[in-house]
Design an enzyme around this catalytic site. Structure first.
Site, mmCIF file in Angstrom:
data_model
loop_
_atom_site.group_PDB
_atom_site.id
_atom_site.type_symbol
_atom_site.label_atom_id
_atom_site.label_comp_id
_atom_site.label_asym_id
_atom_site.label_seq_id
_atom_site.Cartn_x
_atom_site.Cartn_y
_atom_site.Cartn_z
ATOM 1 N N GLU A 42 0.958 -1.039 -0.147
ATOM 2 C CA GLU A 42 -0.088 0.077 -0.039
ATOM 3 C C GLU A 42 0.904 1.334 0.062
ATOM 4 O O GLU A 42 0.476 2.330 0.308
ATOM 5 C CB GLU A 42 -0.960 -0.014 1.138
ATOM 6 N N ARG A 101 5.807 8.806 -6.278
ATOM 7 C CA ARG A 101 4.887 8.647 -7.308
ATOM 8 C C ARG A 101 4.667 10.072 -8.043
ATOM 9 O O ARG A 101 4.438 10.908 -7.351
ATOM 10 C CB ARG A 101 3.580 8.036 -6.860
ATOM 11 N N GLY A 141 -11.938 3.841 -18.039
ATOM 12 C CA GLY A 141 -13.288 4.016 -18.402
ATOM 13 C C GLY A 141 -13.795 4.323 -19.566
ATOM 14 O O GLY A 141 -15.051 4.927 -19.847
ATOM 15 N N ASP A 155 -1.130 -1.122 -9.729
ATOM 16 C CA ASP A 155 -1.338 -2.554 -9.484
ATOM 17 C C ASP A 155 -1.273 -3.176 -10.798
ATOM 18 O O ASP A 155 -1.898 -2.875 -11.661
ATOM 19 C CB ASP A 155 -2.827 -2.569 -8.821
ATOM 20 N N TRP A 158 -0.539 5.066 -0.148
ATOM 21 C CA TRP A 158 -1.225 5.700 -1.205
ATOM 22 C C TRP A 158 -2.989 5.319 -1.085
ATOM 23 O O TRP A 158 -3.560 5.358 -2.026
ATOM 24 C CB TRP A 158 -0.800 4.770 -2.484
ATOM 25 N N ASP A 192 -4.758 -7.275 3.302
ATOM 26 C CA ASP A 192 -6.168 -7.624 2.376
ATOM 27 C C ASP A 192 -7.224 -7.904 3.060
ATOM 28 O O ASP A 192 -8.559 -7.653 2.981
ATOM 29 C CB ASP A 192 -5.954 -8.915 1.585
#
Length: 557
Positions: free
Chosen positions: A220, A272, A289, A382, A436, A496
């Site tokens: 993460e 990042r 999208g 990811d 993040w 998780d």
């Protein structure tokens, strides 16, 4: 006023095949036309979902879907680039739990059955559907599945081995992650627990890939000052953090997030880039999208009668996604969907790769005028976004690298570890605590539905440390029990479970997993303390939760 730059040189030793010579006084850019770098970092992870006690366990499908829709498609595109002489460079972290599952014989056997069922469903759809376009789409998907099946056979079901081959050839840089993807800042109350998560991961990576990892993916991107000390102790040289970790660090970053910083101990933190993240991740404007892309949610597993689905349906009558999808993204929230157009979607992936590259080039041109070194754009994602959530994602990456290769582009693909070899002088800074996740810190894994787990995890870590120190030379049976207790604790610490509880998806499963691992741990502790270990039950646990076979419980001592 700029903060003065502090010289820090990091000794980075690559794998045996990494024989690139030092560049002396020449320009560090391999491509003379390049003005900056692009470092794409893919983080591949799934929680450990192996359940041999059930012939068809629902959550195991997470793994099968990810292999068929993400890992194999990415591997296919990487091998195409290699075959065509495209010198792509990409960093990929593979979490130890995912790596363990990809190398597990039972799960590989179950995956290939899953893939064959998907092929048979697509073949049946080609023959029974009256609509010509749907028959065409079924045929396209059958062709893709057959191609992936052939690739699986070619690499003999060894996806990690195929990735390791690409690393040896200089295309990939493979990193590791915490052993079970624990949010490390939430374990720092017990330094032994953090060291176990890192140490077990590094050992497992070395056993599976044959080399010691140079980089570490913080689960993460969750960081707090001091974690770099644990990484350095295990030979790790760099990690990625979110933008605000650098921006709010101990000193003003001279180059922003467009160059790494060295923590005081010499471990590098790469920040990042927010612009490249928004273009891909944003729910409003991100590429996945786009209305020409295939819709993730509309699946024949929810449209067709269960009796028609045959083996593709779950044996308990639960509707599940099959991977066979015919629609594109149209009018979110509505059942009305337009048919998917593969050629249009492919053209859109090329357009988006060009759009992404255009914006990164504009970024680099502007930054190159302001910085005294080639700017570095770090774009972490990811891995499962590419192919699973975003069906066209692997094609987007392939197109992007081909465009980068065309006519010696102004951007050069690079990995963070290669950047450090070329640019060993960087500013020293302590990054700020961050992640993040939503809100930028640890709220996601600490909000009301999941905070209860930590008091149990902390108490368990206390017991594990006590036992590891109390038994420096245990007898063989006690050693097995201690090592299994360590496995159960590591599995309970997975981020998780807390994430699933917070997002309200599969909550019962996540709660059950935490409780089950802690209950097994507690029973093992009682039996070890009492000197009465039930070997048959221990063997059952070792068979079920079988990851990290060479784990040494002394990692907690």
């Amino acid at each position: 006023m700029h903060v003065p730059v502090v010289v820090a040189v990091v000794d980075l030793v690559g794998p045996p095949s990494d024989t690139r010579p030092a560049r002396g006084g020449r320009s560090p850019m391999a491509n003379p036309a390049a003005r900056g770098y692009l470092a794409i970092v893919l983080h591949a992870h799934l929680p450990f979902v192996r359940h041999p006690e059930h012939p068809a366990f629902l959550e195991e499908r997470w793994l099968y879907e990810a292999i068929a829709e993400c890992y194999l498609p990415l591997l296919l595109r990487f091998r195409r680039l290699r075959a065509d002489g495209v010198p792509f460079r990409l960093t990929m972290s593979v979490s130890p739990t995912l790596l363990a599952m990809l190398r597990d014989d039972l799960l590989r056997e179950r995956f290939i059955r899953h893939l064959m069922v998907m092929e048979e469903l697509a073949r049946a759809e080609m023959h029974r559907r009256p609509e010509p376009h749907v028959r065409y789409l079924a045929g396209v998907q059958l062709e893709r599945l057959s191609e992936l099946h052939a690739l699986w056979d070619e690499v003999r079901g060894d996806v990690p081995g195929a990735l390791a081959e690409l690393e040896r050839e200089g295309f990939l840089d493979l990193w590791t992650c915490a052993a079970t993807h624990a949010v490390l800042p939430l374990l720092t109350h017990h330094p032994e627990a953090v060291r176990a998560q890192v140490g077990v991961a590094v050992q497992h990576h070395r056993e599976q890939f044959g080399v010691v990892p140079r980089g570490f993916w913080l689960p993460e991107c969750a960081y707090e000052p001091g974690l770099e000390e644990v990484l350095a102790d295990h030979g790790l040289r760099c990690f990625v953090v979110d933008t605000h970790a650098i921006e709010h660090g101990s000193v003003v970053p001279r180059w922003g997030v467009y160059a790494p910083v060295f923590c005081p101990n010499g471990v590098a933190a790469f920040g990042r880039d927010p612009e490249s993240s928004r273009q891909v991740w944003s729910a409003e404007s991100g590429y996945p999208g786009d209305p020409w892309y295939r819709d993730f949610y509309r699946d024949v597993g929810f449209d067709l009668p269960l009796e028609v689905l045959g083996p593709a349906a779950h044996p308990d009558g639960i509707r599940v996604a099959t991977g066979i999808k015919y629609h594109r993204i149209t009018e979110r929230g509505s059942d009305r969907k337009e048919w998917y157009e593969p050629r249009a979607a492919s053209a859109r992936a090329l357009e988006h790769a060009g759009h992404f590259l255009l914006h990164r080039t504009s970024q680099v041109r502007w930054l190159a005028e302001a910085l005294d070194r080639p700017p570095l754009i770090v774009a972490p994602y990811d891995a499962e976004l590419f192919g699973h959530w975003w069906y066209e994602g692997p094609e987007f990456l392939e197109r992007l690298f081909r465009l980068l290769h065309f006519d010696q582009h102004e951007l050069e693909p690079i990995t963070p570890t290669e950047y450090l070899r070329r640019h060993p002088v960087n500013q020293v800074q302590v990054p700020a605590a961050s992640s993040w996740g939503a809100g930028g810190y640890n709220y996601v894994w600490l909000e009301g539905t999941n905070a209860w787990i930590y008091r149990h995890l902390h108490l368990a870590a206390d017991d594990m440390t006590r036992l590891a120190r109390a038994w420096p030379r245990p007898d063989p049976l006690t050693r097995r029990a201690l090592c299994q207790a360590a496995r159960e604790l590591l599995l309970a610490q997975s981020s998780d479970w807390a994430f699933i509880m917070m997002t309200r998806t599969s909550v019962e499963f996540a709660v059950r997993r935490v409780q089950a691992h802690l209950a097994r741990f507690r029973r093992l502790v009682r039996e070890i303390d009492a000197g009465r270990i039930e070997e048959a039950w221990l063997a059952e646990l070792e068979s079920r939760d079988n990851l990290f076979p060479n784990l040494d419980c002394r990692v907690y001592a």
